[in-house]
Write a protein that holds these residues in place. Structure first.
Motif, PDB file in Angstrom:
ATOM      1  N   ASP A  40      37.780  51.932  16.876  1.00  0.00           N
ATOM      2  CA  ASP A  40      37.271  53.229  16.431  1.00  0.00           C
ATOM      3  C   ASP A  40      38.459  54.011  15.870  1.00  0.00           C
ATOM      4  N   ILE A  41      38.421  54.329  14.599  1.00  0.00           N
ATOM      5  CA  ILE A  41      39.577  54.943  13.926  1.00  0.00           C
ATOM      6  C   ILE A  41      39.895  56.336  14.489  1.00  0.00           C
ATOM      7  N   ALA A  53      36.415  58.068   4.904  1.00  0.00           N
ATOM      8  CA  ALA A  53      35.619  57.605   3.762  1.00  0.00           C
ATOM      9  C   ALA A  53      34.642  58.729   3.423  1.00  0.00           C
ATOM     10  N   ASN A  99      32.664  61.797   0.802  1.00  0.00           N
ATOM     11  CA  ASN A  99      31.981  61.932  -0.494  1.00  0.00           C
ATOM     12  C   ASN A  99      32.648  63.068  -1.276  1.00  0.00           C
ATOM     13  N   LYS A 111      31.169  66.615   2.422  1.00  0.00           N
ATOM     14  CA  LYS A 111      30.138  66.914   3.429  1.00  0.00           C
ATOM     15  C   LYS A 111      30.116  65.716   4.375  1.00  0.00           C
ATOM     16  N   GLY A 166      27.696  61.624   7.750  1.00  0.00           N
ATOM     17  CA  GLY A 166      27.294  60.309   8.266  1.00  0.00           C
ATOM     18  C   GLY A 166      28.484  59.372   8.345  1.00  0.00           C
ATOM     19  N   GLY A 167      28.249  58.195   8.903  1.00  0.00           N
ATOM     20  CA  GLY A 167      29.275  57.149   8.962  1.00  0.00           C
ATOM     21  C   GLY A 167      30.544  57.601   9.661  1.00  0.00           C
ATOM     22  N   VAL A 168      31.674  57.081   9.183  1.00  0.00           N
ATOM     23  CA  VAL A 168      32.962  57.379   9.811  1.00  0.00           C
ATOM     24  C   VAL A 168      33.306  58.865   9.638  1.00  0.00           C
ATOM     25  N   ALA A 169      32.840  59.476   8.556  1.00  0.00           N
ATOM     26  CA  ALA A 169      33.114  60.911   8.300  1.00  0.00           C
ATOM     27  C   ALA A 169      32.553  61.775   9.433  1.00  0.00           C
ATOM     28  N   ALA A 227      37.047  50.688   6.490  1.00  0.00           N
ATOM     29  CA  ALA A 227      36.634  49.884   5.331  1.00  0.00           C
ATOM     30  C   ALA A 227      35.891  50.798   4.346  1.00  0.00           C
ATOM     31  N   SER A 287      34.033  52.697   1.546  1.00  0.00           N
ATOM     32  CA  SER A 287      32.933  52.353   0.619  1.00  0.00           C
ATOM     33  C   SER A 287      31.999  51.237   1.107  1.00  0.00           C
ATOM     34  N   SER A 288      32.385  50.532   2.190  1.00  0.00           N
ATOM     35  CA  SER A 288      31.594  49.339   2.553  1.00  0.00           C
ATOM     36  C   SER A 288      30.454  49.630   3.525  1.00  0.00           C
ATOM     37  N   GLY A 289      30.223  50.896   3.844  1.00  0.00           N
ATOM     38  CA  GLY A 289      29.106  51.263   4.720  1.00  0.00           C
ATOM     39  C   GLY A 289      27.973  51.835   3.884  1.00  0.00           C
ATOM     40  N   ILE A 290      27.776  53.134   3.990  1.00  0.00           N
ATOM     41  CA  ILE A 290      26.690  53.822   3.281  1.00  0.00           C
ATOM     42  C   ILE A 290      26.808  53.626   1.762  1.00  0.00           C
ATOM     43  N   PHE A 291      28.022  53.510   1.225  1.00  0.00           N
ATOM     44  CA  PHE A 291      28.228  53.357  -0.222  1.00  0.00           C
ATOM     45  C   PHE A 291      28.010  51.920  -0.715  1.00  0.00           C
ATOM     46  N   PHE A 332      35.382  48.584  12.323  1.00  0.00           N
ATOM     47  CA  PHE A 332      34.464  49.002  13.374  1.00  0.00           C
ATOM     48  C   PHE A 332      33.596  47.864  13.908  1.00  0.00           C
TER      49      PHE A 332
HETATM   50  N1  AR6 Z   1      35.950  53.867  13.076  1.00  0.00           N
HETATM   51  C1  AR6 Z   1      36.203  52.953  12.107  1.00  0.00           C
HETATM   52  N2  AR6 Z   1      35.286  52.600  11.182  1.00  0.00           N
HETATM   53  C2  AR6 Z   1      34.075  53.198  11.243  1.00  0.00           C
HETATM   54  C3  AR6 Z   1      33.734  54.171  12.221  1.00  0.00           C
HETATM   55  C4  AR6 Z   1      34.741  54.499  13.161  1.00  0.00           C
HETATM   56  N3  AR6 Z   1      34.534  55.400  14.123  1.00  0.00           N
HETATM   57  N4  AR6 Z   1      32.437  54.564  12.010  1.00  0.00           N
HETATM   58  C5  AR6 Z   1      31.988  53.862  10.951  1.00  0.00           C
HETATM   59  N5  AR6 Z   1      32.972  53.032  10.494  1.00  0.00           N
HETATM   60  P1  AR6 Z   1      30.901  54.736   5.822  1.00  0.00           P
HETATM   61  P2  AR6 Z   1      31.263  54.778   2.897  1.00  0.00           P
HETATM   62  C6  AR6 Z   1      32.952  52.067   9.384  1.00  0.00           C
HETATM   63  O1  AR6 Z   1      29.426  54.618   5.632  1.00  0.00           O
HETATM   64  O2  AR6 Z   1      30.568  53.491   2.735  1.00  0.00           O
HETATM   65  C7  AR6 Z   1      29.359  59.275   4.751  1.00  0.00           C
HETATM   66  O3  AR6 Z   1      28.135  59.911   4.910  1.00  0.00           O
HETATM   67  C8  AR6 Z   1      31.628  51.557   8.893  1.00  0.00           C
HETATM   68  O4  AR6 Z   1      31.125  50.574   9.782  1.00  0.00           O
HETATM   69  O5  AR6 Z   1      31.407  55.681   6.824  1.00  0.00           O
HETATM   70  O6  AR6 Z   1      32.536  55.010   2.125  1.00  0.00           O
HETATM   71  C9  AR6 Z   1      30.310  60.057   3.873  1.00  0.00           C
HETATM   72  O7  AR6 Z   1      30.198  61.458   4.071  1.00  0.00           O
HETATM   73  C10 AR6 Z   1      32.046  50.962   7.555  1.00  0.00           C
HETATM   74  O8  AR6 Z   1      32.624  49.673   7.750  1.00  0.00           O
HETATM   75  O9  AR6 Z   1      31.648  55.125   4.417  1.00  0.00           O
HETATM   76  C11 AR6 Z   1      29.886  59.631   2.493  1.00  0.00           C
HETATM   77  O10 AR6 Z   1      28.753  60.339   2.021  1.00  0.00           O
HETATM   78  C12 AR6 Z   1      33.158  51.905   7.084  1.00  0.00           C
HETATM   79  O11 AR6 Z   1      33.508  52.690   8.235  1.00  0.00           O
HETATM   80  C13 AR6 Z   1      29.507  58.169   2.681  1.00  0.00           C
HETATM   81  O12 AR6 Z   1      29.143  58.050   4.053  1.00  0.00           O
HETATM   82  C14 AR6 Z   1      32.768  52.852   5.971  1.00  0.00           C
HETATM   83  O13 AR6 Z   1      31.419  53.258   6.138  1.00  0.00           O
HETATM   84  C15 AR6 Z   1      30.664  57.250   2.431  1.00  0.00           C
HETATM   85  O14 AR6 Z   1      30.239  55.924   2.529  1.00  0.00           O
END
Ligand code: AR6
Length: 181
Positions: free
Chosen positions: A18-19, A30, A32, A36, A39-42, A125, A127-131, A165
């Motif tokens: 967990d970062i 990661a 936007n 804002k 979601g995700g790591v943000a 990582a 961009s590799s989640g929600i993006f 993660f």
């Molecule tokens: N520690 C490390 N990695 C994590 C954690 C954590 N605590 N939580 C999630 N990840 P994402 P994106 C990983 O979706 O694709 C947001 O809404 C996750 O499993 O967070 O760049 C922003 O506000 C994945 O491997 O980022 C933007 O709108 C990686 O982090 C949008 O999502 C990135 O996933 C950005 O999307």
């Protein structure tokens, strides 16, 4: 071995975790373009570090309007163990030129850390989640960019951590890194 005598390859660390718990000078968010952090790591970063991170991000947006894809900005880290959060905007998969844009996002994050004279930085990582950017390609772009940066700059950065993660993403990063040996 002193840190400066380490090769670029040796300055890169791949780990699962967990970062928000990383004890480095800066972690990368990661984000936007509107910063804002919903979601995700943000969201995890704001939850762990405090809403001050969102407030400081809002102040940046008030001043500069938006953060274009491939760019990066910096805020304090408040209750996180790190000192700073570098917010970078990776590409949304499907928008075109994604590899170049992701390279730029990582390069600019490293450059910002360098400007702040930081020694250690951790990336998720981007961009590799929600993006939706493919995880295997993400591993290649992120690791290649870090090594290229460390090899081409006289920099304060001594350690670049990729903090992944989930097992699948960790597996791609570990495999790509090992194959560079
Ligand atoms: N520690 C490390 N990695 C994590 C954690 C954590 N605590 N939580 C999630 N990840 P994402 P994106 C990983 O979706 O694709 C947001 O809404 C996750 O499993 O967070 O760049 C922003 O506000 C994945 O491997 O980022 C933007 O709108 C990686 O982090 C949008 O999502 C990135 O996933 C950005 O999307």
């Amino acid at each position: 071995m002193t840190n400066s005598s380490k090769t670029a390859f040796e300055k890169v660390i791949i780990k699962k975790g967990d970062i928000t718990k990383e004890n480095v000078d800066a972690i990368v968010n990661a984000a936007n373009s509107h910063l804002k952090h919903g979601g995700g790591v943000a969201l995890a970063i704001v939850k762990a570090g405090g809403n001050e991170i969102q407030k400081e991000s809002d102040e940046i947006i008030k001043k500069i309007g938006m953060v274009p894809t491939g760019h990066a900005v910096i805020t304090n880290a408040y209750r996180l163990p790190c000192k700073f959060v570098i917010h970078t905007v990776g590409p949304i998969y499907g928008e075109g030129n994604e590899d170049e844009k992701l390279h730029k996002a990582i390069f600019n994050s490293l450059y910002l850390a360098h400007l702040y004279n930081l020694k250690s930085i951790a990336f998720p990582a981007v961009s590799s989640g929600i993006f939706g950017f493919p995880k295997d390609r993400c591993a290649k772009v992120l690791i290649d960019t870090a090594i290229e940066f460390l090899e081409s700059f006289q920099t304060s950065i001594e350690k670049v951590v990729f903090c992944l993660f989930d097992d699948e993403t960790y597996g791609y990063f570990e495999e790509y890194y090992k194959n560079l040996l």
